[in-house]
Design an enzyme around this catalytic site. Sequence first.
Site, PDB file in Angstrom:
ATOM      1  N   TYR A   1      -7.797 -23.949   4.244  1.00 32.04           N
ATOM      2  CA  TYR A   1      -7.688 -22.869   5.216  1.00 32.04           C
ATOM      3  C   TYR A   1      -8.874 -21.913   5.056  1.00 32.04           C
ATOM      4  O   TYR A   1      -9.157 -21.439   3.960  1.00 32.04           O
ATOM      5  CB  TYR A   1      -6.381 -22.090   5.047  1.00 32.04           C
ATOM      6  CG  TYR A   1      -6.258 -20.983   6.065  1.00 32.04           C
ATOM      7  CD1 TYR A   1      -5.760 -21.259   7.338  1.00 32.04           C
ATOM      8  CD2 TYR A   1      -6.682 -19.697   5.783  1.00 32.04           C
ATOM      9  CE1 TYR A   1      -5.678 -20.265   8.295  1.00 32.04           C
ATOM     10  CE2 TYR A   1      -6.606 -18.695   6.731  1.00 32.04           C
ATOM     11  CZ  TYR A   1      -6.102 -18.990   7.987  1.00 32.04           C
ATOM     12  OH  TYR A   1      -6.036 -17.998   8.932  1.00 32.04           O
TER      13      TYR A   1
ATOM     14  N   GLU B   1       3.624 -17.658  20.127  1.00 37.35           N
ATOM     15  CA  GLU B   1       3.097 -18.665  19.208  1.00 37.35           C
ATOM     16  C   GLU B   1       4.257 -19.342  18.474  1.00 37.35           C
ATOM     17  O   GLU B   1       4.991 -18.697  17.727  1.00 37.35           O
ATOM     18  CB  GLU B   1       2.153 -17.983  18.218  1.00 37.35           C
ATOM     19  CG  GLU B   1       1.366 -18.905  17.336  1.00 37.35           C
ATOM     20  CD  GLU B   1       0.310 -18.146  16.548  1.00 37.35           C
ATOM     21  OE1 GLU B   1       0.378 -18.200  15.312  1.00 37.35           O
ATOM     22  OE2 GLU B   1      -0.563 -17.490  17.163  1.00 37.35           O
TER      23      GLU B   1
ATOM     24  N   ARG C   1       0.839  -1.198   0.000  1.00 40.07           N
ATOM     25  CA  ARG C   1       0.000   0.000   0.000  1.00 40.07           C
ATOM     26  C   ARG C   1       0.869   1.241   0.000  1.00 40.07           C
ATOM     27  O   ARG C   1       1.750   1.375   0.846  1.00 40.07           O
ATOM     28  CB  ARG C   1      -0.896   0.023   1.246  1.00 40.07           C
ATOM     29  CG  ARG C   1      -1.880  -1.124   1.313  1.00 40.07           C
ATOM     30  CD  ARG C   1      -2.731  -0.981   2.550  1.00 40.07           C
ATOM     31  NE  ARG C   1      -3.534  -2.180   2.776  1.00 40.07           N
ATOM     32  CZ  ARG C   1      -4.147  -2.457   3.912  1.00 40.07           C
ATOM     33  NH1 ARG C   1      -4.038  -1.613   4.931  1.00 40.07           N
ATOM     34  NH2 ARG C   1      -4.851  -3.554   4.047  1.00 40.07           N
TER      35      ARG C   1
ATOM     36  N   ASP D   1     -10.854 -18.429   6.936  1.00 41.65           N
ATOM     37  CA  ASP D   1     -11.012 -17.430   7.990  1.00 41.65           C
ATOM     38  C   ASP D   1     -12.370 -17.650   8.654  1.00 41.65           C
ATOM     39  O   ASP D   1     -13.221 -18.377   8.123  1.00 41.65           O
ATOM     40  CB  ASP D   1     -10.928 -16.014   7.412  1.00 41.65           C
ATOM     41  CG  ASP D   1      -9.497 -15.616   7.074  1.00 41.65           C
ATOM     42  OD1 ASP D   1      -8.579 -16.052   7.797  1.00 41.65           O
ATOM     43  OD2 ASP D   1      -9.302 -14.881   6.086  1.00 41.65           O
TER      44      ASP D   1
ATOM     45  N   ARG E   1       0.404 -28.266   9.574  1.00 41.02           N
ATOM     46  CA  ARG E   1       1.293 -27.594  10.505  1.00 41.02           C
ATOM     47  C   ARG E   1       0.538 -27.441  11.822  1.00 41.02           C
ATOM     48  O   ARG E   1      -0.691 -27.263  11.838  1.00 41.02           O
ATOM     49  CB  ARG E   1       1.701 -26.216   9.988  1.00 41.02           C
ATOM     50  CG  ARG E   1       2.672 -26.267   8.833  1.00 41.02           C
ATOM     51  CD  ARG E   1       4.033 -26.802   9.220  1.00 41.02           C
ATOM     52  NE  ARG E   1       4.790 -25.821  10.008  1.00 41.02           N
ATOM     53  CZ  ARG E   1       5.918 -26.101  10.661  1.00 41.02           C
ATOM     54  NH1 ARG E   1       6.389 -27.331  10.669  1.00 41.02           N
ATOM     55  NH2 ARG E   1       6.559 -25.166  11.323  1.00 41.02           N
TER      56      ARG E   1
ATOM     57  N   ARG F   1       5.089 -14.894  16.593  1.00 42.86           N
ATOM     58  CA  ARG F   1       4.468 -13.661  17.062  1.00 42.86           C
ATOM     59  C   ARG F   1       4.142 -13.747  18.540  1.00 42.86           C
ATOM     60  O   ARG F   1       4.076 -14.840  19.110  1.00 42.86           O
ATOM     61  CB  ARG F   1       3.214 -13.335  16.265  1.00 42.86           C
ATOM     62  CG  ARG F   1       2.137 -14.396  16.284  1.00 42.86           C
ATOM     63  CD  ARG F   1       0.968 -13.996  15.384  1.00 42.86           C
ATOM     64  NE  ARG F   1      -0.105 -14.983  15.398  1.00 42.86           N
ATOM     65  CZ  ARG F   1      -1.287 -14.815  14.824  1.00 42.86           C
ATOM     66  NH1 ARG F   1      -1.564 -13.675  14.209  1.00 42.86           N
ATOM     67  NH2 ARG F   1      -2.206 -15.747  14.861  1.00 42.86           N
TER      68      ARG F   1
END
Length: 374
Positions: free
Chosen positions: A350, A302, A178, A352, A251, A282
């Site tokens: 995967y 994590e 961006r 969301d 994973r 993170r």
Amino acid sequence: MEKQKEYDYLIIGSGLFGAVFAHEATKLGKKCLVIDKRNHAGGNVYCKNIEGINVHQYGAHIFHTNDKHIWDYVNSFVEFNRYTNSPIANYKGEIFNLPFNMNTFYQLWGVRTPAEAKAKISAQINAVSGLATNVEEQALSLVGKDIYEKLIKGYTEKQWGRSAKDLPAFIIKRLPVRYTYDNNYFNDKYQGIPIGGYNKLIDALLHNIEVKLDTDFFVDRDKWSSMAEHIVFTGNIDQFYDFRYGKLEYRSLRFEHQVYDEYNHQGNAVVNYTEREIPYTRSIEHKHFEFGNQDKTVVTKEFPEEWKPGKEAYYPINDQHNDQLFSQYKALCEKEERVIFGGRLATYKYYDMHQIIASALTTVRKHFKEAVQV
């Protein structure tokens, strides 16, 4: 005559897919039983209250969507706050804003205008030639050397447990760049966190529905299967078929939660550690998700890990080998007359959170429409 079964639907797994399906089926007058092998409902969105803070036990879950219908749906159960995800990256003590934007480019190169940033990135991209065959080549072709080495390489290698040169290029299909000073990670119109945590959403979805925890379907499969007319399965698809064609790869993640006797530990909800030498990807300071003012704080690190049976499977490894293997299991699924498969593990994809909810609602519409037609 076959004896009528006790339940219309046995739902295996109380995560978002299972909870939404159970809620909608119950609204339609169906009797549902939800079972879950864990000692709590909610799957990976489960929150544990520690020091008055809703701690995301299985990693940061930030709800975001452009779909007003889905946003209105979740807000009909619990009000969501206005949390906006603006993570930062720590590379060897240097701090960078994410996603890659003008703040990041200023921090990297001291550039102040979009034209300067574009010129810098273009010069580095131009140094790469040929078709990308791995993650390293793909990233270099998209954003150049500096962004790749500081903000992508180490993080990605930790996440997948292998060198970026050994990872297929499709893992990074695109990298959002961006040319504005905007730290909002998601472009979605709607985003936030349930006020009071995700347990409020799950509890509302499963209100007045029978739920049995600490209950593993596979320990007594015949017993549970015999109790309902239909089964909704949200677990590992290869396990459902007794690994007939082999085991799919995933994973996994390990989480370390720590309470700090301080008001504010890291100043942001999510900090990515992008150097390979730090073993976690993170750290998450949960109170910032709900703008908390508790005296103490809880931070979670994590750690990505290789998955093996007994660990939780988080991310499917959608390479050619695993996708081919899944296609064989999917062919078995399509022959099932009384079993519905849904969620990340059962569809080896995967998702969301908003996508899982949309998938569950679509499944309900299709299934019950067909049932009425019959």
